[in-house]
Motif scaffolding. Sequence first.
Motif, short mmCIF file in Angstrom:
data_model
loop_
_atom_site.label_atom_id
_atom_site.label_comp_id
_atom_site.label_asym_id
_atom_site.label_seq_id
_atom_site.Cartn_x
_atom_site.Cartn_y
_atom_site.Cartn_z
N SER A 1 -11.37 -16.39 -13.85
CA SER A 1 -11.69 -17.10 -15.09
C SER A 1 -10.44 -17.72 -15.70
CB SER A 1 -12.35 -16.13 -16.08
OG SER A 1 -12.68 -16.79 -17.28
N MET A 2 -9.33 -16.99 -15.62
CA MET A 2 -8.05 -17.49 -16.11
C MET A 2 -7.64 -18.76 -15.36
SD MET A 2 -4.50 -15.24 -16.14
CE MET A 2 -5.53 -13.77 -16.21
N ALA A 3 -7.84 -18.77 -14.04
CA ALA A 3 -7.50 -19.94 -13.23
C ALA A 3 -8.33 -21.15 -13.65
CB ALA A 3 -7.73 -19.62 -11.76
N ALA A 4 -9.64 -20.94 -13.86
CA ALA A 4 -10.51 -22.05 -14.26
C ALA A 4 -10.10 -22.61 -15.61
CB ALA A 4 -11.96 -21.56 -14.31
N ARG A 5 -9.80 -21.74 -16.56
CA ARG A 5 -9.42 -22.21 -17.89
C ARG A 5 -8.10 -22.97 -17.85
NH1 ARG A 5 -11.13 -17.00 -19.25
NH2 ARG A 5 -8.96 -16.33 -19.60
N HIS A 6 -7.19 -22.54 -16.98
CA HIS A 6 -5.92 -23.26 -16.85
C HIS A 6 -6.16 -24.68 -16.34
CE1 HIS A 6 -1.78 -24.20 -15.84
NE2 HIS A 6 -2.17 -24.49 -14.61
N LEU A 7 -7.01 -24.83 -15.35
CA LEU A 7 -7.28 -26.17 -14.81
C LEU A 7 -7.93 -27.07 -15.86
CD1 LEU A 7 -8.47 -25.15 -11.23
CD2 LEU A 7 -6.33 -26.30 -11.85
N ILE A 8 -8.81 -26.50 -16.65
CA ILE A 8 -9.42 -27.28 -17.74
C ILE A 8 -8.37 -27.65 -18.78
CG2 ILE A 8 -11.07 -27.18 -19.65
CD1 ILE A 8 -12.83 -25.41 -17.84
N ASP A 9 -7.50 -26.70 -19.11
CA ASP A 9 -6.49 -26.93 -20.15
C ASP A 9 -5.50 -28.02 -19.77
OD1 ASP A 9 -7.63 -24.97 -21.71
OD2 ASP A 9 -6.16 -23.41 -21.20
N ILE A 10 -5.25 -28.22 -18.46
CA ILE A 10 -4.31 -29.27 -18.06
C ILE A 10 -5.03 -30.60 -17.81
CG2 ILE A 10 -2.66 -27.61 -17.10
CD1 ILE A 10 -3.61 -28.39 -14.28
N GLY A 11 -6.32 -30.65 -18.19
CA GLY A 11 -7.03 -31.91 -18.20
C GLY A 11 -7.84 -32.24 -16.97
N ARG A 12 -8.04 -31.28 -16.08
CA ARG A 12 -8.83 -31.55 -14.87
C ARG A 12 -10.32 -31.48 -15.19
NH1 ARG A 12 -4.88 -32.94 -10.92
NH2 ARG A 12 -2.99 -32.63 -12.15
N ARG A 13 -11.07 -32.42 -14.68
CA ARG A 13 -12.49 -32.51 -15.02
C ARG A 13 -13.43 -32.52 -13.80
NH1 ARG A 13 -10.56 -30.87 -18.70
NH2 ARG A 13 -10.48 -31.62 -20.85
N LYS A 14 -12.88 -32.61 -12.61
CA LYS A 14 -13.70 -32.58 -11.40
C LYS A 14 -13.15 -31.46 -10.50
CE LYS A 14 -14.93 -37.44 -11.79
NZ LYS A 14 -14.87 -38.79 -11.17
N VAL A 15 -13.50 -30.25 -10.91
CA VAL A 15 -12.89 -29.06 -10.33
C VAL A 15 -13.84 -28.44 -9.30
CG1 VAL A 15 -11.83 -26.83 -10.80
CG2 VAL A 15 -11.69 -28.66 -12.51
N ALA A 16 -13.32 -28.18 -8.11
CA ALA A 16 -14.08 -27.52 -7.05
C ALA A 16 -13.48 -26.14 -6.79
CB ALA A 16 -14.06 -28.36 -5.78
N THR A 17 -14.14 -25.37 -5.96
CA THR A 17 -13.59 -24.07 -5.59
C THR A 17 -13.87 -23.74 -4.13
OG1 THR A 17 -13.50 -21.70 -6.15
CG2 THR A 17 -15.64 -22.75 -6.30
N ILE A 18 -12.92 -23.05 -3.52
CA ILE A 18 -13.13 -22.43 -2.21
C ILE A 18 -13.23 -20.94 -2.47
CG2 ILE A 18 -12.19 -22.03 0.10
CD1 ILE A 18 -10.68 -24.70 -0.17
N ALA A 19 -14.44 -20.43 -2.38
CA ALA A 19 -14.70 -19.03 -2.70
C ALA A 19 -14.52 -18.16 -1.46
CB ALA A 19 -16.13 -18.87 -3.24
N GLY A 20 -14.47 -16.84 -1.70
CA GLY A 20 -14.36 -15.88 -0.60
C GLY A 20 -15.70 -15.57 0.02
N PRO A 21 -15.75 -14.59 0.91
CA PRO A 21 -17.00 -14.26 1.61
C PRO A 21 -18.10 -13.81 0.65
CG PRO A 21 -15.12 -13.24 2.70
CD PRO A 21 -14.61 -13.79 1.41
N ARG A 22 -19.33 -14.19 0.96
CA ARG A 22 -20.47 -13.82 0.12
C ARG A 22 -20.82 -12.34 0.21
NH1 ARG A 22 -21.83 -18.79 2.51
NH2 ARG A 22 -22.44 -20.46 1.06
N ASP A 23 -20.34 -11.66 1.26
CA ASP A 23 -20.71 -10.25 1.46
C ASP A 23 -19.63 -9.29 1.02
OD1 ASP A 23 -18.85 -10.75 3.45
OD2 ASP A 23 -19.95 -9.64 5.00
N MET A 24 -18.66 -9.78 0.23
CA MET A 24 -17.60 -8.92 -0.30
C MET A 24 -17.51 -9.08 -1.80
SD MET A 24 -14.54 -9.42 2.51
CE MET A 24 -13.62 -8.00 1.90
N THR A 25 -17.38 -7.98 -2.51
CA THR A 25 -17.35 -8.06 -3.98
C THR A 25 -16.14 -8.86 -4.47
OG1 THR A 25 -16.22 -5.91 -4.08
CG2 THR A 25 -18.61 -5.92 -4.36
N VAL A 26 -15.04 -8.83 -3.73
CA VAL A 26 -13.89 -9.63 -4.15
C VAL A 26 -14.24 -11.11 -4.15
CG1 VAL A 26 -12.93 -9.69 -1.80
CG2 VAL A 26 -11.43 -10.04 -3.75
#
Length: 343
Positions: free
Chosen positions: A181-206
Amino acid sequence: MNDPAKAPTAGRPPTLDEVARAAGVSRATASRAINGLPYVSSTARAAVERAVESLGYRANQVARSLATKRTGSIALVVSESEKFVVSDPFFARIMRGISGSLGENGLQLSLIMAKEHHADDASLRSLREGHVDGVLLVSVHGGDVLAGQLLESGLPLVVCGRPLIRADVPYVDADNFNGASMAARHLIDIGRRKVATIAGPRDMTVGIDRLSGFRRGMASGGQSTAAVEHGDFTMASGEAAMRRLLEAQPDLDAVFVASDLMAVGALRVLQAAGRSVPDDVAVVGFDDSDVAATAAPPLTTIRQPVEELGRTMAWRLQAQLAGDPDLPPSILLPTEFVGRSTT
């Protein structure tokens, strides 16, 4: 009045209980201080150190084994292949934390790669038959039944990461949700508006927790989280996921990547595609592993205290073996933002 820290021990080595009494703290606090773990005040830590020195306290594993019929050995079970473990710096760091804590108390560490074995393999069967005093289990996937099998055998167990299936397993984890969540807020705070993510495995809680935290951070800034691809925490999977994101959203201006290794893979693809980092695309990773600082450019990331995770897992298991009362079922360690050159 006699100094309690100098009380005689009747010809035998002093015990942890005697150290705790001499320091005026609980047994659990004394154990945490001796093992260098957090959540001990500086005053209490200093008192324990004075008591240890005055009493000449030293863990005597040979005597303890004779008295308790314990093996003096702890198994670290990693639910991954040997190739994966060798390539990911996370495992070397967590093993350093674990082995350091166990070594201070004269305990031996044995390593088992669970995915190299079948469920009835002799190395895993020996765990359930009592050839070790306890197990530290790392990198658990959703369909992994090993934690349940070990619990049912009565073997003391601590898991790294919030278990996906069973809620009754003691575990130690980093605060993946709030870190992402901290990472997302940082990207928004520096003015980014088209933000994507590369997430981890769907079968791991991390992977699940970091994606959920990222989505929460984006939502708090009124931003969409539609552009999501998944990887398996390897550099190659980060490269492949970044290519898919560029195809789906060629005008993206930021990406949060759920591990530093995947982020380095993403940087390679962005650079090959002619995207300047951070001018065109900002990148934030997760872990603060060695590759983050040496990446080109150096990677902005979320630090998780990996060695402290290992030390805390080892402490939690040792405290359980020692019969310490009122142990927390779970321990969550904080994460923090580390700004470098990719944002």
